[in-house]
Design a protein around this motif. Structure first.
Motif, PDB file in Angstrom:
ATOM      1  N   CYS A 163       1.224  -1.243  -0.057  1.00 58.45           N
ATOM      2  CA  CYS A 163       0.176  -0.192  -0.094  1.00 58.45           C
ATOM      3  C   CYS A 163       0.690   1.256   0.138  1.00 58.45           C
ATOM      4  O   CYS A 163       2.104   1.126   0.033  1.00 58.45           O
ATOM      5  CB  CYS A 163      -1.263   0.393   1.502  1.00 58.45           C
ATOM      6  SG  CYS A 163      -1.892  -1.499   1.223  1.00 58.45           S
ATOM      7  N   LYS A 165      -0.531   3.807   1.738  1.00 57.93           N
ATOM      8  CA  LYS A 165      -0.722   4.700   2.370  1.00 57.93           C
ATOM      9  C   LYS A 165      -1.228   3.809   3.683  1.00 57.93           C
ATOM     10  O   LYS A 165      -1.553   2.723   3.228  1.00 57.93           O
ATOM     11  CB  LYS A 165      -2.228   5.855   2.308  1.00 57.93           C
ATOM     12  CG  LYS A 165      -1.370   6.915   1.412  1.00 57.93           C
ATOM     13  CD  LYS A 165      -2.227   8.106   1.104  1.00 57.93           C
ATOM     14  CE  LYS A 165      -2.368   9.078   0.416  1.00 57.93           C
ATOM     15  NZ  LYS A 165      -3.643   9.622  -0.353  1.00 57.93           N
ATOM     16  N   SER A 218     -13.621   3.942  -2.935  1.00 54.42           N
ATOM     17  CA  SER A 218     -12.108   4.732  -3.914  1.00 54.42           C
ATOM     18  C   SER A 218     -11.318   5.381  -2.960  1.00 54.42           C
ATOM     19  O   SER A 218      -9.578   5.256  -2.774  1.00 54.42           O
ATOM     20  CB  SER A 218     -12.652   6.004  -3.623  1.00 54.42           C
ATOM     21  OG  SER A 218     -14.002   5.331  -5.861  1.00 54.42           O
ATOM     22  N   LEU A 219     -11.516   5.148  -1.531  1.00 52.42           N
ATOM     23  CA  LEU A 219      -9.860   5.378  -0.437  1.00 52.42           C
ATOM     24  C   LEU A 219      -9.384   4.432  -0.086  1.00 52.42           C
ATOM     25  O   LEU A 219      -8.189   4.455   0.135  1.00 52.42           O
ATOM     26  CB  LEU A 219     -11.232   5.556   1.438  1.00 52.42           C
ATOM     27  CG  LEU A 219     -11.279   7.317   0.943  1.00 52.42           C
ATOM     28  CD1 LEU A 219     -12.590   7.432   2.640  1.00 52.42           C
ATOM     29  CD2 LEU A 219     -10.915   8.317   1.422  1.00 52.42           C
ATOM     30  N   LYS A 221      -9.131   2.061  -2.567  1.00 58.15           N
ATOM     31  CA  LYS A 221      -7.869   2.081  -4.077  1.00 58.15           C
ATOM     32  C   LYS A 221      -6.992   2.726  -4.032  1.00 58.15           C
ATOM     33  O   LYS A 221      -6.032   2.735  -4.831  1.00 58.15           O
ATOM     34  CB  LYS A 221      -8.955   2.311  -4.960  1.00 58.15           C
ATOM     35  CG  LYS A 221      -8.550   2.468  -6.198  1.00 58.15           C
ATOM     36  CD  LYS A 221      -7.436   0.558  -6.601  1.00 58.15           C
ATOM     37  CE  LYS A 221      -8.789   0.058  -6.633  1.00 58.15           C
ATOM     38  NZ  LYS A 221      -7.972  -1.461  -7.474  1.00 58.15           N
ATOM     39  N   LYS A 222      -7.178   3.537  -3.354  1.00 60.35           N
ATOM     40  CA  LYS A 222      -6.331   5.458  -3.431  1.00 60.35           C
ATOM     41  C   LYS A 222      -4.709   5.025  -2.865  1.00 60.35           C
ATOM     42  O   LYS A 222      -4.149   5.061  -2.488  1.00 60.35           O
ATOM     43  CB  LYS A 222      -6.421   6.630  -2.591  1.00 60.35           C
ATOM     44  CG  LYS A 222      -5.419   7.693  -2.807  1.00 60.35           C
ATOM     45  CD  LYS A 222      -6.314   8.992  -2.591  1.00 60.35           C
ATOM     46  CE  LYS A 222      -5.515  10.142  -2.792  1.00 60.35           C
ATOM     47  NZ  LYS A 222      -5.501  11.430  -2.365  1.00 60.35           N
ATOM     48  N   PRO A 225      -3.570   0.592  -4.237  1.00 62.17           N
ATOM     49  CA  PRO A 225      -4.319   0.449  -5.474  1.00 62.17           C
ATOM     50  C   PRO A 225      -4.071  -0.755  -6.088  1.00 62.17           C
ATOM     51  O   PRO A 225      -4.677  -0.788  -6.786  1.00 62.17           O
ATOM     52  CB  PRO A 225      -3.338   0.966  -6.188  1.00 62.17           C
ATOM     53  CG  PRO A 225      -2.099   1.522  -5.439  1.00 62.17           C
ATOM     54  CD  PRO A 225      -2.194   1.059  -3.978  1.00 62.17           C
TER      55      PRO A 225
END
Length: 262
Positions: A163, A165, A218-219, A221-222, A225
């Motif tokens: 990841c 983040k 979406s959070l 995935k960010k 990814p």
């Protein structure tokens, strides 16, 4: 003396010996190496899909820096995850035994599926058929640790990275799972947290056309990814790779080691 009976008996003895010792399975199957690069211990767990055997009794302890090899049949299918913050001291008589990923309070899950949220490695090995294996890392039920998966030797086409983040830092309050000390130890998916069809991609939302990424997926995935973040995640993060050895590494990056789970 009946030599044919003796020969048959000896043959059956050696076959049984190889099967019970695991040697036959090792020759025909695959090796999965579980690596712990977290700064704290984890308790990896495995659960097979229907019709497949339990690997390593379903769970074990792995210290920081530890690596453990698991022998798997060449057509195994199932999931692998890591439990954190576990205490299996029977004198405490408490369930669950782990802060995340617990399986009925037991060290050896024996096929039981862990309590979400937990980052899942999902694998379908097809080595015996000489066809590619398929695997992914899923956050459909949520996140507890980052993990990477690759073949051995490493190949870029076989890699699922970690990841960018720490989801425990960016997890919305409504998705947080906190321990007794008030520390965030996991992040639920929106489906797990709210149990709504639109988040779970079911009923009238049970198709790629109807179920789209949410603000929550979406959070995920960010931050991660390369992972599956909701049921119809596209393009598909599933990896197809031919190998007889795989490496699953928990905490492959700094985001997994920031907080201790001990």
């Amino acid at each position: 003396m009946n030599f044919s009976r003796i020969s048959s008996a000896l043959f059956l003895f050696f076959i049984c010996h190889f099967i019970t010792s695991g040697k036959l399975r090792e020759v025909e199957g695959c090796s999965i190496y579980i690596s712990n690069k977290c700064s704290f211990p984890i308790w990896p767990a495995t659960a097979p899909n229907t019709g497949h055997p339990v690997l390593e009794n379903g769970g074990f302890y792995l210290p920081p820096g530890g690596v453990r090899r698991i022998g798997a049949p060449g057509d195994w299918s199932g999931r692998i995850w890591a439990r954190t913050g576990c205490n299996f001291d029977e004198s405490t008589n408490h369930k669950p035994a782990c802060e995340t990923g617990d399986c009925e309070g037991k060290l050896e899950c024996e096929g039981a599926i862990g309590i979400p949220p937990a980052t899942l490695v999902e694998m379908t090995i097809q080595y015996d058929k000489r066809q590619p294996s398929f695997y992914d890392v899923s956050l459909v039920d949520g996140y507890n640790l980052p993990v990477s998966v690759t073949s051995k030797p490493t190949s870029s086409k076989c890699l699922i990275g970690g990841c960018t983040k720490n989801m425990k830092d960016t997890c919305p309050p409504e998705l947080e799972v906190v321990n007794a000390d008030g520390r965030v130890v996991a992040c639920k998916s929106a489906c797990l947290a709210f149990n709504l069809d639109s988040f779970c991609c079911r009923n009238k939302y049970g198709s790629p056309e109807k179920c789209k990424p949410s603000v929550y997926s979406s959070l995920f995935k960010k931050a991660c990814p390369s992972y599956v973040t909701y049921a119809f995640d596209t393009p598909s993060p599933v990896v197809s790779c031919s190998s007889d050895q795989y490496v699953i590494t928990f905490c492959p990056d700094k985001w997994g080691t920031k907080y201790s789970s001990s």
